[in-house]
Design a protein around this motif. Structure first.
Motif, PDB file in Angstrom:
ATOM      1  N   ARG A 117      31.513  45.469  39.742  1.00  0.00           N
ATOM      2  CA  ARG A 117      32.419  46.025  38.736  1.00  0.00           C
ATOM      3  C   ARG A 117      33.873  45.888  39.190  1.00  0.00           C
ATOM      4  O   ARG A 117      34.756  45.521  38.396  1.00  0.00           O
ATOM      5  CB  ARG A 117      32.074  47.495  38.505  1.00  0.00           C
ATOM      6  CG  ARG A 117      33.023  48.244  37.574  1.00  0.00           C
ATOM      7  CD  ARG A 117      32.618  49.715  37.488  1.00  0.00           C
ATOM      8  NE  ARG A 117      33.555  50.478  36.670  1.00  0.00           N
ATOM      9  CZ  ARG A 117      34.699  50.978  37.123  1.00  0.00           C
ATOM     10  NH1 ARG A 117      35.058  50.762  38.387  1.00  0.00           N
ATOM     11  NH2 ARG A 117      35.493  51.673  36.327  1.00  0.00           N
ATOM     12  N   GLU A 121      35.090  43.694  41.315  1.00  0.00           N
ATOM     13  CA  GLU A 121      35.456  42.278  41.279  1.00  0.00           C
ATOM     14  C   GLU A 121      35.771  41.832  39.848  1.00  0.00           C
ATOM     15  O   GLU A 121      36.773  41.132  39.609  1.00  0.00           O
ATOM     16  CB  GLU A 121      34.326  41.423  41.852  1.00  0.00           C
ATOM     17  CG  GLU A 121      34.625  39.935  41.806  1.00  0.00           C
ATOM     18  CD  GLU A 121      33.423  39.081  42.193  1.00  0.00           C
ATOM     19  OE1 GLU A 121      33.528  37.845  42.049  1.00  0.00           O
ATOM     20  OE2 GLU A 121      32.395  39.636  42.622  1.00  0.00           O
ATOM     21  N   ALA A 122      34.915  42.223  38.897  1.00  0.00           N
ATOM     22  CA  ALA A 122      35.148  41.844  37.500  1.00  0.00           C
ATOM     23  C   ALA A 122      36.455  42.416  36.979  1.00  0.00           C
ATOM     24  O   ALA A 122      37.212  41.738  36.263  1.00  0.00           O
ATOM     25  CB  ALA A 122      33.978  42.316  36.641  1.00  0.00           C
ATOM     26  N   ARG A 141      39.318  40.368  38.328  1.00  0.00           N
ATOM     27  CA  ARG A 141      39.453  39.066  37.662  1.00  0.00           C
ATOM     28  C   ARG A 141      40.090  39.214  36.288  1.00  0.00           C
ATOM     29  O   ARG A 141      40.869  38.341  35.865  1.00  0.00           O
ATOM     30  CB  ARG A 141      38.093  38.378  37.568  1.00  0.00           C
ATOM     31  CG  ARG A 141      37.527  37.962  38.923  1.00  0.00           C
ATOM     32  CD  ARG A 141      36.362  37.008  38.778  1.00  0.00           C
ATOM     33  NE  ARG A 141      35.756  36.717  40.062  1.00  0.00           N
ATOM     34  CZ  ARG A 141      36.246  35.859  40.957  1.00  0.00           C
ATOM     35  NH1 ARG A 141      37.383  35.221  40.697  1.00  0.00           N
ATOM     36  NH2 ARG A 141      35.620  35.644  42.091  1.00  0.00           N
ATOM     37  N   ARG A 142      39.775  40.286  35.582  1.00  0.00           N
ATOM     38  CA  ARG A 142      40.397  40.491  34.263  1.00  0.00           C
ATOM     39  C   ARG A 142      41.902  40.679  34.399  1.00  0.00           C
ATOM     40  O   ARG A 142      42.661  40.320  33.498  1.00  0.00           O
ATOM     41  CB  ARG A 142      39.773  41.710  33.576  1.00  0.00           C
ATOM     42  CG  ARG A 142      38.374  41.463  33.031  1.00  0.00           C
ATOM     43  CD  ARG A 142      37.948  42.566  32.069  1.00  0.00           C
ATOM     44  NE  ARG A 142      37.898  43.872  32.710  1.00  0.00           N
ATOM     45  CZ  ARG A 142      36.816  44.372  33.296  1.00  0.00           C
ATOM     46  NH1 ARG A 142      35.691  43.657  33.320  1.00  0.00           N
ATOM     47  NH2 ARG A 142      36.835  45.568  33.855  1.00  0.00           N
TER      48      ARG A 142
END
Length: 484
Positions: free
Chosen positions: A199, A201-202, A205-206
């Motif tokens: 979560r 990491e995501a 990236r966003r």
């Protein structure tokens, strides 16, 4: 005044240890302050209570400190830890960078390699993977902590960690106590930790947050930092100052040869615990010359000691040519065990003095009155003491020295399997010990080149919240189904 003395002594111990003062000095001073407030004889408490308890701890557990540190150093100098971690990172690659770091850390620490050895090997590899995958550096410490400092330290049955060994003499258990519950707790910790890091990491990236600037911290400088060293030596069984002594092999062994000693640790531990020792006639242990003891009191420690000793022979035999300076490596490994063992023993001596004071009855009654029964109060006491001392092993030993016999009496009265007490105590000690002053946390952040502000929150989530969830699962299932 006695209770005030306990609080003053504890506050002094925590405050000065956090500033890098040696526990070897602080623990007896804090113990004497507590005794002075209670009007107790100071010299008697120092020479008889403090030193007696510290000596008993060393007599029981120093072989594990010694062999554990020696095994970790030989695995490191032979290149075996690097070979295993490198294989995991190559096979999983940058696309699964977090998983690769977690699995590599879990394999080597469950196989008996010291936590700090794993830190110094994994950090450079994690840096390369995270940079290639463009994952923020601030997630590196949490990924390493999840693989090395959570389920393989406290939950997986058979782990040779010192934390898993400490309850054995108190409860008459083996390293494989409550194996089913331990596996469930491990799954909870691992799944929650991986989900949280995925979560994070995501989310990064966003926001188009990449690896970030800077280079990996100098691991030699981190190992030589005196404040890091003082905090680290009460957290684990390896003195970071010895990490660069000896001689590291230029080329590591083949993967199977690197893995073999880890397999030896697990298999020999299992066979000794469940097959060999139960079949031996050890009635002679009841004789006064052997301390009037029993197999249940020493068998668990014996299993771990034999497993580590056998694995040391295996790693030397498989890597004799790579260990070009074998004596230097062995000396460094042996030396690496001394300061951690004596530091934790000093914490245990402090706890013994506190437990011997009349005012401690108030503390004991409060702990035992915690709602939820013995399992909850045992978890709370190990949690609190591990948090205050910054040491899972020290906090748990203090708790069990003071209350172990009480919990065994309650277990007999209520029909609770001592194996369940063992697993609750170990997992409980490995939760709030990861507060900011914990030596493992300080060392990990240093070798990863991050600060508390950058990386500590994610350590809390995977190392504390995940561990608490695993502990809750064990208590809930153990209360309903008993130990399994």
């Amino acid at each position: 005044m006695g209770l005030v003395g306990i609080l003053v002594g504890l506050a002094l111990l925590i405050a000065l240890a956090y500033r890098g003062w040696s526990v070897l000095l602080l623990a007896p001073i804090a113990a004497l302050i507590a005794a002075a407030f209670a009007g107790e004889p100071l010299l008697a408490h120092w020479s008889q209570t403090f030193m007696g308890s510290a000596a008993r701890f060393l007599a029981q557990f120093f072989p594990i400190f010694l062999l554990g540190a020696l095994f970790g150093k030989l695995m490191d100098d032979s290149g075996s830890v690097t070979a295993i971690a490198g294989a995991m990172t190559r096979r999983l690659g940058a696309r699964r960078a977090i998983l690769a770091v977690v699995i590599a850390g879990a394999i080597v620490t469950y196989g008996g390699v010291s936590l700090f050895v794993a830190f110094f090997v994994l950090a450079p590899m994690a840096e390369a993977l995270f940079r290639a995958a463009d994952i923020p550096r601030r997630l590196m410490p949490a990924a390493i902590a999840l693989g090395t400092s959570t389920f393989t330290m406290s939950a997986l049955p058979g782990t040779p960690s010192i934390q898993n060994a400490i309850p054995m003499p108190f409860f008459g258990t083996t390293p494989f106590a409550a194996p089913g519950l331990g596996v469930i707790a491990s799954i909870v910790m691992l799944v929650f930790g991986l989900a949280w890091l995925a979560r994070a990491e995501a989310s990064a990236r966003r926001r188009s947050e990449g690896f970030g600037p800077g280079i990996l911290a100098d691991v030699d400088a981190a190992a030589a930092d005196e404040i890091v060293r003082e905090r680290a030596t009460v957290a684990q069984e390896f003195d970071p100052a010895e990490i660069r002594h000896g001689h590291h092999a230029e080329q590591g062994p083949p993967l199977l040869a690197a893995f073999a000693p880890l397999v030896v640790v697990v298999l020999v531990n299992l066979v000794m615990s469940l097959v060999v020792l139960p079949r031996l006639d050890l009635t002679y242990l009841a004789e006064p010359r052997w301390g009037s003891t029993s197999l249940s009191a020493v068998g668990g420690v014996w299993s771990v000691v034999v497993a580590l000793a056998t694995a040391i022979v295996a790693v030397v035999a498989l890597n004799l040519r790579r260990l070009s300076e074998l004596r230097a490596s062995m000396d460094a490994g042996a030396n690496a065990s001394v300061l951690p063992a004596v530091s934790v023993a000093s914490l245990v001596g402090f706890g013994a003095v506190v437990a011997a004071l009349p005012a401690f009855e108030v503390v004991r009654d409060w702990v035992l009155s915690i709602q939820g029964g013995p399992l909850v109060s045992l978890a709370a006491s190990t949690n609190i003491l591990a948090a205050l001392t910054g040491s899972a092993s020290g906090g748990m030993t203090i708790a069990l020295d003071a209350l172990g016999s009480t919990y065994m009496g309650l277990a007999a009265e209520l029909g609770i399997d001592p194996s369940l007490l063992h697993r609750v105590a170990v997992i409980g000690s490995g939760t709030l010990d990861s507060l900011p002053h914990n030596g493992a946390v300080v060392t990990l952040l240093a070798v990863c080149g991050t600060t508390h502000r950058e990386g500590y929150f994610h350590i809390v989530m995977v190392g504390i919240v995940g561990a608490v969830l695993g502990l809750v699962a064990v208590i809930a299932l153990g209360s309903v189904f008993g130990s399994f």
